[in-house]
Design a protein around this motif. Structure first.
Motif, PDB file in Angstrom:
ATOM      1  N   GLY A  96      24.991 -34.708 -32.329  1.00  0.00           N
ATOM      2  CA  GLY A  96      24.487 -33.738 -31.372  1.00  0.00           C
ATOM      3  C   GLY A  96      25.466 -32.581 -31.230  1.00  0.00           C
ATOM      4  O   GLY A  96      26.680 -32.778 -31.346  1.00  0.00           O
ATOM      5  N   VAL A  97      24.947 -31.403 -30.992  1.00  0.00           N
ATOM      6  CA  VAL A  97      25.789 -30.204 -30.919  1.00  0.00           C
ATOM      7  C   VAL A  97      25.421 -29.397 -29.671  1.00  0.00           C
ATOM      8  O   VAL A  97      24.247 -29.118 -29.430  1.00  0.00           O
ATOM      9  CB  VAL A  97      25.615 -29.321 -32.170  1.00  0.00           C
ATOM     10  N   VAL A  98      26.437 -29.035 -28.894  1.00  0.00           N
ATOM     11  CA  VAL A  98      26.225 -28.216 -27.711  1.00  0.00           C
ATOM     12  C   VAL A  98      25.764 -26.823 -28.138  1.00  0.00           C
ATOM     13  O   VAL A  98      26.013 -26.376 -29.259  1.00  0.00           O
ATOM     14  CB  VAL A  98      27.530 -28.133 -26.880  1.00  0.00           C
ATOM     15  N   MET A  99      25.100 -26.110 -27.231  1.00  0.00           N
ATOM     16  CA  MET A  99      24.478 -24.836 -27.592  1.00  0.00           C
ATOM     17  C   MET A  99      25.451 -23.668 -27.486  1.00  0.00           C
ATOM     18  O   MET A  99      25.301 -22.762 -26.667  1.00  0.00           O
ATOM     19  CB  MET A  99      23.241 -24.612 -26.729  1.00  0.00           C
ATOM     20  N   LEU A 100      26.476 -23.717 -28.352  1.00  0.00           N
ATOM     21  CA  LEU A 100      27.404 -22.603 -28.528  1.00  0.00           C
ATOM     22  C   LEU A 100      27.248 -22.078 -29.948  1.00  0.00           C
ATOM     23  O   LEU A 100      26.613 -22.702 -30.792  1.00  0.00           O
ATOM     24  CB  LEU A 100      28.852 -23.046 -28.291  1.00  0.00           C
ATOM     25  N   ASP A 101      27.880 -20.938 -30.224  1.00  0.00           N
ATOM     26  CA  ASP A 101      27.843 -20.332 -31.548  1.00  0.00           C
ATOM     27  C   ASP A 101      28.325 -21.344 -32.588  1.00  0.00           C
ATOM     28  O   ASP A 101      29.458 -21.844 -32.503  1.00  0.00           O
ATOM     29  CB  ASP A 101      28.748 -19.094 -31.540  1.00  0.00           C
ATOM     30  N   PRO A 102      27.490 -21.693 -33.587  1.00  0.00           N
ATOM     31  CA  PRO A 102      27.905 -22.673 -34.606  1.00  0.00           C
ATOM     32  C   PRO A 102      29.193 -22.268 -35.322  1.00  0.00           C
ATOM     33  O   PRO A 102      29.968 -23.124 -35.739  1.00  0.00           O
ATOM     34  CB  PRO A 102      26.717 -22.696 -35.576  1.00  0.00           C
ATOM     35  N   GLY A 103      29.422 -20.944 -35.450  1.00  0.00           N
ATOM     36  CA  GLY A 103      30.659 -20.489 -36.089  1.00  0.00           C
ATOM     37  C   GLY A 103      31.882 -20.876 -35.290  1.00  0.00           C
ATOM     38  O   GLY A 103      32.896 -21.310 -35.843  1.00  0.00           O
ATOM     39  N   ALA A 104      31.789 -20.748 -33.957  1.00  0.00           N
ATOM     40  CA  ALA A 104      32.905 -21.114 -33.087  1.00  0.00           C
ATOM     41  C   ALA A 104      33.152 -22.615 -33.109  1.00  0.00           C
ATOM     42  O   ALA A 104      34.277 -23.070 -32.874  1.00  0.00           O
ATOM     43  CB  ALA A 104      32.630 -20.650 -31.661  1.00  0.00           C
ATOM     44  N   LEU A 105      32.116 -23.392 -33.402  1.00  0.00           N
ATOM     45  CA  LEU A 105      32.234 -24.849 -33.458  1.00  0.00           C
ATOM     46  C   LEU A 105      32.645 -25.343 -34.851  1.00  0.00           C
ATOM     47  O   LEU A 105      32.870 -26.546 -35.025  1.00  0.00           O
ATOM     48  CB  LEU A 105      30.906 -25.501 -33.061  1.00  0.00           C
ATOM     49  N   ARG A 106      32.696 -24.439 -35.818  1.00  0.00           N
ATOM     50  CA  ARG A 106      33.051 -24.757 -37.210  1.00  0.00           C
ATOM     51  C   ARG A 106      32.103 -25.785 -37.823  1.00  0.00           C
ATOM     52  O   ARG A 106      32.505 -26.671 -38.597  1.00  0.00           O
ATOM     53  CB  ARG A 106      34.503 -25.223 -37.312  1.00  0.00           C
ATOM     54  N   ILE A 107      30.829 -25.654 -37.479  1.00  0.00           N
ATOM     55  CA  ILE A 107      29.828 -26.586 -37.992  1.00  0.00           C
ATOM     56  C   ILE A 107      29.688 -26.462 -39.512  1.00  0.00           C
ATOM     57  O   ILE A 107      29.559 -27.465 -40.214  1.00  0.00           O
ATOM     58  CB  ILE A 107      28.462 -26.347 -37.313  1.00  0.00           C
ATOM     59  N   GLY A 108      29.697 -25.228 -40.025  1.00  0.00           N
ATOM     60  CA  GLY A 108      29.565 -25.033 -41.472  1.00  0.00           C
ATOM     61  C   GLY A 108      30.647 -25.739 -42.259  1.00  0.00           C
ATOM     62  O   GLY A 108      30.347 -26.554 -43.163  1.00  0.00           O
ATOM     63  N   PRO A 109      31.931 -25.487 -41.964  1.00  0.00           N
ATOM     64  CA  PRO A 109      33.000 -26.190 -42.688  1.00  0.00           C
ATOM     65  C   PRO A 109      32.932 -27.711 -42.524  1.00  0.00           C
ATOM     66  O   PRO A 109      33.212 -28.455 -43.471  1.00  0.00           O
ATOM     67  CB  PRO A 109      34.274 -25.618 -42.056  1.00  0.00           C
ATOM     68  N   GLN A 126      21.441 -32.282 -34.246  1.00  0.00           N
ATOM     69  CA  GLN A 126      20.489 -32.094 -33.159  1.00  0.00           C
ATOM     70  C   GLN A 126      21.148 -31.256 -32.065  1.00  0.00           C
ATOM     71  O   GLN A 126      22.049 -31.737 -31.375  1.00  0.00           O
ATOM     72  CB  GLN A 126      20.034 -33.443 -32.608  1.00  0.00           C
ATOM     73  N   VAL A 127      20.724 -30.005 -31.952  1.00  0.00           N
ATOM     74  CA  VAL A 127      21.265 -29.109 -30.929  1.00  0.00           C
ATOM     75  C   VAL A 127      20.532 -29.375 -29.621  1.00  0.00           C
ATOM     76  O   VAL A 127      19.306 -29.492 -29.596  1.00  0.00           O
ATOM     77  CB  VAL A 127      21.083 -27.637 -31.346  1.00  0.00           C
ATOM     78  N   GLY A 128      21.280 -29.504 -28.520  1.00  0.00           N
ATOM     79  CA  GLY A 128      20.611 -29.815 -27.261  1.00  0.00           C
ATOM     80  C   GLY A 128      21.433 -29.475 -26.040  1.00  0.00           C
ATOM     81  O   GLY A 128      22.618 -29.144 -26.123  1.00  0.00           O
ATOM     82  N   ARG A 129      20.769 -29.556 -24.899  1.00  0.00           N
ATOM     83  CA  ARG A 129      21.430 -29.344 -23.615  1.00  0.00           C
ATOM     84  C   ARG A 129      22.474 -30.429 -23.401  1.00  0.00           C
ATOM     85  O   ARG A 129      22.340 -31.558 -23.881  1.00  0.00           O
ATOM     86  CB  ARG A 129      20.400 -29.380 -22.482  1.00  0.00           C
ATOM     87  N   ILE A 142      21.928 -40.669 -30.665  1.00  0.00           N
ATOM     88  CA  ILE A 142      22.842 -39.969 -31.566  1.00  0.00           C
ATOM     89  C   ILE A 142      24.123 -40.783 -31.677  1.00  0.00           C
ATOM     90  O   ILE A 142      24.429 -41.603 -30.813  1.00  0.00           O
ATOM     91  CB  ILE A 142      23.153 -38.535 -31.084  1.00  0.00           C
ATOM     92  N   ASP A 143      24.882 -40.547 -32.737  1.00  0.00           N
ATOM     93  CA  ASP A 143      26.099 -41.316 -32.988  1.00  0.00           C
ATOM     94  C   ASP A 143      27.352 -40.626 -32.473  1.00  0.00           C
ATOM     95  O   ASP A 143      28.396 -41.261 -32.305  1.00  0.00           O
ATOM     96  CB  ASP A 143      26.248 -41.565 -34.492  1.00  0.00           C
ATOM     97  N   GLY A 144      27.264 -39.336 -32.238  1.00  0.00           N
ATOM     98  CA  GLY A 144      28.401 -38.573 -31.738  1.00  0.00           C
ATOM     99  C   GLY A 144      27.920 -37.200 -31.316  1.00  0.00           C
ATOM    100  O   GLY A 144      26.798 -36.798 -31.642  1.00  0.00           O
ATOM    101  N   ALA A 145      28.763 -36.478 -30.586  1.00  0.00           N
ATOM    102  CA  ALA A 145      28.348 -35.158 -30.112  1.00  0.00           C
ATOM    103  C   ALA A 145      29.551 -34.239 -29.978  1.00  0.00           C
ATOM    104  O   ALA A 145      30.623 -34.653 -29.535  1.00  0.00           O
ATOM    105  CB  ALA A 145      27.632 -35.269 -28.772  1.00  0.00           C
ATOM    106  N   ILE A 146      29.369 -32.979 -30.365  1.00  0.00           N
ATOM    107  CA  ILE A 146      30.368 -31.953 -30.142  1.00  0.00           C
ATOM    108  C   ILE A 146      30.035 -31.289 -28.811  1.00  0.00           C
ATOM    109  O   ILE A 146      28.962 -30.704 -28.659  1.00  0.00           O
ATOM    110  CB  ILE A 146      30.378 -30.929 -31.291  1.00  0.00           C
ATOM    111  N   LEU A 147      30.945 -31.437 -27.837  1.00  0.00           N
ATOM    112  CA  LEU A 147      30.680 -31.058 -26.459  1.00  0.00           C
ATOM    113  C   LEU A 147      31.769 -30.147 -25.905  1.00  0.00           C
ATOM    114  O   LEU A 147      32.888 -30.116 -26.410  1.00  0.00           O
ATOM    115  CB  LEU A 147      30.627 -32.306 -25.571  1.00  0.00           C
ATOM    116  N   VAL A 148      31.418 -29.440 -24.840  1.00  0.00           N
ATOM    117  CA  VAL A 148      32.394 -28.729 -24.023  1.00  0.00           C
ATOM    118  C   VAL A 148      32.599 -29.577 -22.776  1.00  0.00           C
ATOM    119  O   VAL A 148      31.668 -29.779 -22.003  1.00  0.00           O
ATOM    120  CB  VAL A 148      31.898 -27.318 -23.641  1.00  0.00           C
TER     121      VAL A 148
END
Length: 296
Positions: A96-109, A126-129, A142-148
């Motif tokens: 899961g991914v928080v709704m911030l700029d994917p570039g700032a989260l380094r999702i691509g790399p 899965q991008v979500g609230r 989900i198995d993990g999440a990138i969060l603020v």
């Protein structure tokens, strides 16, 4: 009995709703009911009390819920460990991914490295609230999440990736309305409400408590591009990641209100007890490399 029945039981218990559980599990509501009925019949124990409007745990259900969660975790660890003996990590990893700029989260790399190093791993993003990400972690959707966040969501462990600074901003059209930087001046103006259980809410609460004010909250937003758009349109006061706030200020969309700011953390959270899971270990290792955590 199979693991799907236990996962359905845990999901229904967490959401307290057959409908929401069906949506989370991507199956029909009759299928959810059927799996629960089969599980209860096989165990000869009633786990849930159902009415037309609610679902609640029975006493037996409350006592067995934790054991069901541990059984699901153990099953996942067993499957991934067995696959690891074949020399590569296989299976499905849901992040899961928080709704911030994917570039700032380094999702691509992150994904480039993961698919290169682990071609047998099927990865779902899965991008979500934030509130949904918390619930999805608890229900094993989900198995993990990138969060603020500043602290671990309940029942999780986390790896801190970076520190983030957010700035309090107002519409550019409001810029000449203030004769100082006291937040008291903003108390009677509309503010954009932060999403519940989010890192944004934690930071906003700190700012408001320090200023001893309780402003008028209007629209709720949990997406930084949406937040930027709302502030620029004059909807209200907002809290935006500093990098994006600087870009918006340069574009003439908004202005900083004094030097009011707050800091929080960007982190990868995953369920307690899953640290030994090969897919989670691979994710942690890749995140450590992408964010250069070992060199700090």
């Amino acid at each position: 009995m199979d693991i799907r029945q236990l996962r359905t039981f845990v999901t229904v218990a967490r959401f307290a709703s057959m409908t929401k559980a069906a949506e989370a599990l991507h199956i029909t509501q009759p299928a959810v009911s059927g799996q629960l009925r089969s599980l209860e019949e096989e165990l000869e124990v009633r786990l849930l009390s159902r009415t037309t409007s609610s679902v609640t745990l029975t006493q037996s259900g409350q006592e067995l819920l934790g054991k069901a969660e541990k059984a699901i975790e153990a099953f996942g660890e067993f499957v991934h460990a067995a696959r690891s003996f074949r020399g590569q990590i296989e299976g499905r990893l849901r992040i899961g991914v928080v709704m911030l700029d994917p570039g700032a989260l380094r999702i691509g790399p992150l994904l480039r490295e993961m698919v290169t190093q682990h071609p047998g791993l099927k990865i779902d993003l899965q991008v979500g609230r934030t509130s949904w990400l918390h619930d999805a972690l608890r229900s094993a959707e989900i198995d993990g999440a990138i969060l603020v966040c500043k602290s671990c969501p309940p029942g999780t462990q986390m790896m801190v990736l970076d520190e983030m600074t957010f700035r309090l901003v107002v519409p550019a059209s409001w810029g000449n309305r203030f004769d100082g930087t006291s937040l008291k001046q903003l108390e009677t103006l509309p503010w954009i409400r932060m999403a519940q259980r989010s890192g944004h809410q934690e930071m906003m609460d700190e700012i408001l408590q320090a200023a001893a004010i309780k402003p008028i909250e209007t629209v709720e937003a949990d997406h930084e591009l949406l937040m930027r758009t709302l502030v620029a349109a004059g909807v209200g006061v907002g809290l935006i990641r500093e990098e994006m706030a600087l870009q918006a200020r340069a574009a003439g969309e908004l202005v900083f209100f004094g030097d009011h700011k707050a800091t929080t953390q960007l982190a990868f959270a995953y369920p307690e007890g899953r640290g030994g899971d090969p897919a989670i270990r691979a994710t942690l290792s890749t995140l450590e490399k992408i964010w250069r955590l070992g060199s700090r």
